[in-house]
Design a protein around this motif. Structure first.
Motif, short mmCIF file in Angstrom:
data_model
loop_
_atom_site.label_atom_id
_atom_site.label_comp_id
_atom_site.label_asym_id
_atom_site.label_seq_id
_atom_site.Cartn_x
_atom_site.Cartn_y
_atom_site.Cartn_z
N HIS A 163 0.81 -1.36 0.03
CA HIS A 163 0.09 0.03 0.02
C HIS A 163 0.74 1.36 -0.14
CE1 HIS A 163 -2.33 3.34 1.84
NE2 HIS A 163 -3.32 2.89 1.27
N ARG A 164 1.72 1.28 0.81
CA ARG A 164 2.84 2.37 0.86
C ARG A 164 3.48 2.56 -0.29
NH1 ARG A 164 4.20 7.59 2.87
NH2 ARG A 164 6.45 7.60 3.43
N MET A 165 4.09 1.54 -0.96
CA MET A 165 4.70 1.76 -2.26
C MET A 165 3.94 2.29 -3.28
SD MET A 165 6.25 -1.24 -4.70
CE MET A 165 6.77 -2.31 -3.41
N CYS A 166 2.72 1.66 -3.30
CA CYS A 166 1.82 2.18 -4.59
C CYS A 166 1.41 3.58 -4.25
CB CYS A 166 0.73 1.32 -4.90
SG CYS A 166 1.23 -0.49 -5.29
N GLU A 167 1.13 3.99 -3.05
CA GLU A 167 0.81 5.46 -2.73
C GLU A 167 1.86 6.31 -2.94
OE1 GLU A 167 -2.68 6.12 0.34
OE2 GLU A 167 -0.88 6.55 1.40
N LEU A 168 2.98 6.18 -2.54
CA LEU A 168 4.18 6.95 -3.14
C LEU A 168 4.33 7.14 -4.58
CD1 LEU A 168 6.79 5.77 -0.27
CD2 LEU A 168 5.82 7.95 -0.35
N VAL A 169 4.05 6.05 -5.27
CA VAL A 169 4.23 5.95 -6.73
C VAL A 169 3.18 7.11 -7.29
CG1 VAL A 169 4.50 4.80 -8.70
CG2 VAL A 169 5.70 4.01 -6.90
N ARG A 170 2.17 6.75 -6.92
CA ARG A 170 1.01 7.49 -7.27
C ARG A 170 0.97 8.96 -7.12
NH1 ARG A 170 -3.74 4.31 -8.21
NH2 ARG A 170 -5.08 5.91 -8.28
N ASN A 171 1.69 9.31 -5.88
CA ASN A 171 1.96 10.67 -5.61
C ASN A 171 3.27 11.13 -6.23
OD1 ASN A 171 -0.12 11.77 -3.45
ND2 ASN A 171 -0.04 10.07 -3.04
N GLY A 172 3.70 10.63 -7.31
CA GLY A 172 4.96 11.20 -7.93
C GLY A 172 6.11 11.26 -7.25
N ARG A 173 6.37 10.43 -6.23
CA ARG A 173 7.55 10.48 -5.52
C ARG A 173 8.85 9.90 -6.14
NH1 ARG A 173 4.23 13.24 -3.28
NH2 ARG A 173 4.13 13.37 -0.97
N VAL A 174 8.48 9.05 -7.23
CA VAL A 174 9.73 8.61 -8.14
C VAL A 174 9.78 9.37 -9.41
CG1 VAL A 174 9.72 6.38 -6.91
CG2 VAL A 174 8.39 6.69 -9.18
N GLY A 175 8.98 10.31 -9.69
CA GLY A 175 8.90 11.08 -10.86
C GLY A 175 7.91 10.46 -11.83
N LYS A 176 8.03 10.52 -13.04
CA LYS A 176 7.25 9.90 -14.13
C LYS A 176 7.66 8.39 -14.25
CE LYS A 176 6.27 10.16 -18.94
NZ LYS A 176 4.60 9.68 -18.92
N VAL A 177 6.84 7.63 -14.01
CA VAL A 177 7.19 6.01 -14.14
C VAL A 177 7.54 5.68 -15.62
CG1 VAL A 177 6.36 3.69 -13.77
CG2 VAL A 177 5.79 5.39 -12.20
N HIS A 178 8.51 4.82 -15.78
CA HIS A 178 8.75 4.29 -17.00
C HIS A 178 9.01 2.73 -17.22
CE1 HIS A 178 13.20 3.77 -15.98
NE2 HIS A 178 13.20 5.25 -15.46
N GLY A 195 14.00 8.64 -9.60
CA GLY A 195 14.09 7.57 -8.52
C GLY A 195 13.41 6.11 -8.74
N TRP A 196 13.52 5.07 -7.66
CA TRP A 196 12.93 4.03 -7.78
C TRP A 196 12.59 3.64 -6.23
CZ3 TRP A 196 14.77 0.06 -4.68
CH2 TRP A 196 16.24 0.28 -4.57
N ILE A 197 11.56 2.91 -6.20
CA ILE A 197 10.98 2.23 -5.02
C ILE A 197 10.57 0.61 -5.28
CG2 ILE A 197 8.77 3.06 -5.14
CD1 ILE A 197 8.69 3.33 -2.27
N GLY A 198 11.03 -0.17 -4.05
CA GLY A 198 10.49 -1.50 -4.51
C GLY A 198 10.68 -2.25 -3.39
N ASN A 199 10.56 -3.64 -3.21
CA ASN A 199 11.02 -4.62 -2.37
C ASN A 199 11.55 -6.11 -3.03
OD1 ASN A 199 8.53 -5.58 -2.79
ND2 ASN A 199 7.93 -5.66 -0.62
N ARG A 200 12.22 -6.64 -2.54
CA ARG A 200 12.53 -7.92 -3.13
C ARG A 200 12.24 -9.03 -1.96
NH1 ARG A 200 14.85 -9.59 -7.21
NH2 ARG A 200 16.25 -11.43 -7.33
N GLY A 201 11.23 -9.96 -2.03
CA GLY A 201 11.01 -10.69 -1.27
C GLY A 201 9.60 -10.52 -0.85
N TRP A 202 8.87 -11.54 -0.63
CA TRP A 202 7.50 -11.41 -0.17
C TRP A 202 7.28 -10.35 1.10
CZ3 TRP A 202 2.67 -11.15 -1.91
CH2 TRP A 202 1.80 -11.27 -1.07
#
Length: 432
Positions: free
Chosen positions: A179-194, A324-331
């Motif tokens: 939820h936090r990851m997607c909310e940050l992305v939707r609010n532009g924190r990594v800029g324009k997603v490519h 920038g980027w945001i993510g996680n590795r592992g469930w």
């Protein structure tokens, strides 16, 4: 076990009926409700559970039992051992012997005292049972995913027509890191997603043994097959292993993909549409029973140029953007980002706040049954998520780059691929 109508009599009444024609209400004695916490009986949602295997019990049944405003009246499974294990848990919780058990899901759907059903069957049964449940007047929570794109569209249309509350069952939207990851992305924190990167577990490490075996006692194998093509019984075909066979599922791409591809769609703000192009390669067993991809690399392109890259590996989700980027590795692994300041970014009251229910999909479903509001993973959003997996499988099977029209839900100028959007169902089952 007490019954309001004998099993054989019921099946005679419904013999030859299509799945869609099972809404035949009859008088059923009220089950003893017992005391489920302090919630008044009139405020409880009565439930029937259809499918009581590992996840059906450990995740779905046990979770519903923790909610005081849910009351399980009946459980159903084609495997006698599984349904009896479920019955025992329910009766122990309520301190009585009132939980009814059934082999055939139609007996649960015919009960007028059941408000809603939880469907935890193999994938090929999800849509047929859900559509029948909607026509029988039930609200529905159903395990993901669909078997085909055409079936999924029929489900979406049916839920609208009958005004049913429907929840595709996934916990991801209730998990804080996603939820936090997607909310940050939707609010532009990594800029324009490519670029969005998704990794899913690989497929089976053995090819499966197709050698026919005697059907175990207490297992209704013909009903387990249901609308799928007839095939001889082997233990490698059923229970957990159905995931590796295209007649019943789509491998890890549809199984785990239903989780992490939903995260990709959520963060990308494409929940109600999809990519316009897909190409991919997979490795498959050359012998044995299993025919879903055991390893895969698939690339999708959205209309705005965003690339979604899906590979087999460690369950992961990552968004890459111009800043920038945001993510996680592992469930459910902790979030990582570059720059790290993204992780502590505050989303103000005017920002985009994505709907969630931290207590999980079952809690959200029960609340929506009462409010008649849309659940957090409703039919249309699930359909778009599962479609990504399905067109990926089709691209791998055909070995072609394909153009996809997400509005029409058809491949562009490719009849061969379009013929793979649906399946013929084994008689007498259908979706009418």
């Amino acid at each position: 076990m007490k019954r309001a109508i004998g099993r054989r009599a019921f099946l005679r009444q419904t013999a030859g009926l299509a799945v869609g024609g099972v809404a035949l209400p009859y008088f059923v004695r009220p089950s003893a409700l017992g005391m489920a916490g302090s919630v008044a009986a009139s405020e409880r949602i009565t439930l029937g559970l259809i499918g009581t295997g590992g996840h059906g019990i450990d995740m779905n049944l046990k979770t519903f039992l923790t909610h005081a405003d849910a009351h399980i009246l009946a459980v159903c499974d084609v495997d006698r051992a599984q349904r009896e294990a479920a019955r025992k848990l329910v009766d122990e919780k309520y301190g009585n012997e009132d939980c009814d058990v059934y082999n055939d899901f139609r007996e649960i759907l015919a009960r007028s005292d059941i408000d809603a059903v939880m469907i935890s069957t193999p994938d090929h049964w999800h849509v047929p049972i859900a559509i029948a449940a909607a026509k029988a007047g039930k609200d529905i929570e159903c395990e993901k995913p669909t078997l085909t794109i055409e079936e999924g569209r029929r489900l979406v249309d049916t839920m609208k027509r009958y005004n049913r509350v429907f929840q595709w069952s996934t916990e991801d939207r209730a998990v804080d890191v996603y939820h936090r990851m997607c909310e940050l992305v939707r609010n532009g924190r990594v800029g324009k997603v490519h670029t969005i990167r998704v990794e899913l577990p690989a497929g089976p490490d053995t090819p499966g043994d197709p050698t026919p075996m005697p059907v175990p006692e207490g297992f209704d194998y013909d009903l387990w097959l249901g609308p799928a093509p007839w095939a001889p019984y082997t233990k490698d075909r059923c229970h957990w292993n159905f995931r590796w066979i295209l007649d019943y599922s789509g491998g890890m791409l549809t199984d785990w993909g239903a989780h992490l591809l939903d995260g990709a769609q959520w963060g990308n703000n494409t929940e109600r549409t999809g990519p316009v192009e897909v190409e991919g390669k997979g490795t498959f067993w050359k012998e044995g029973l299993y025919n879903t991809a055991k390893e895969f690399h698939i690339e999708y392109t959205y209309a705005n140029g965003v690339k979604l890259i899906v590979t087999s590996g460690t369950p992961s989700l990552r968004f890459e953007g111009s800043e920038g980027w945001i993510g996680n590795r592992g469930w459910r692994a902790p979030l990582e980002a570059e720059p790290a300041s993204i992780l502590t970014s505050t989303i103000g009251p005017e920002g985009i706040h994505l709907f969630t229910e931290p207590r999980g999909e079952q809690r959200n479903f029960l609340d929506c049954v009462k409010s008649r509001q849309e659940c957090y993973f409703p039919p249309e959003i699930g359909q778009r998520c599962f479609t990504i997996a399905h067109i990926g499988n089709i691209a791998m099977l055909l070995g072609k780059k394909l153009k996809w029209d997400p509005q029409a839900e058809r491949f562009v100028n490719n009849d061969e691929a379009n013929r793979m959007l649906g399946r013929t169902m084994r008689s007498p089952w259908n979706l009418l």
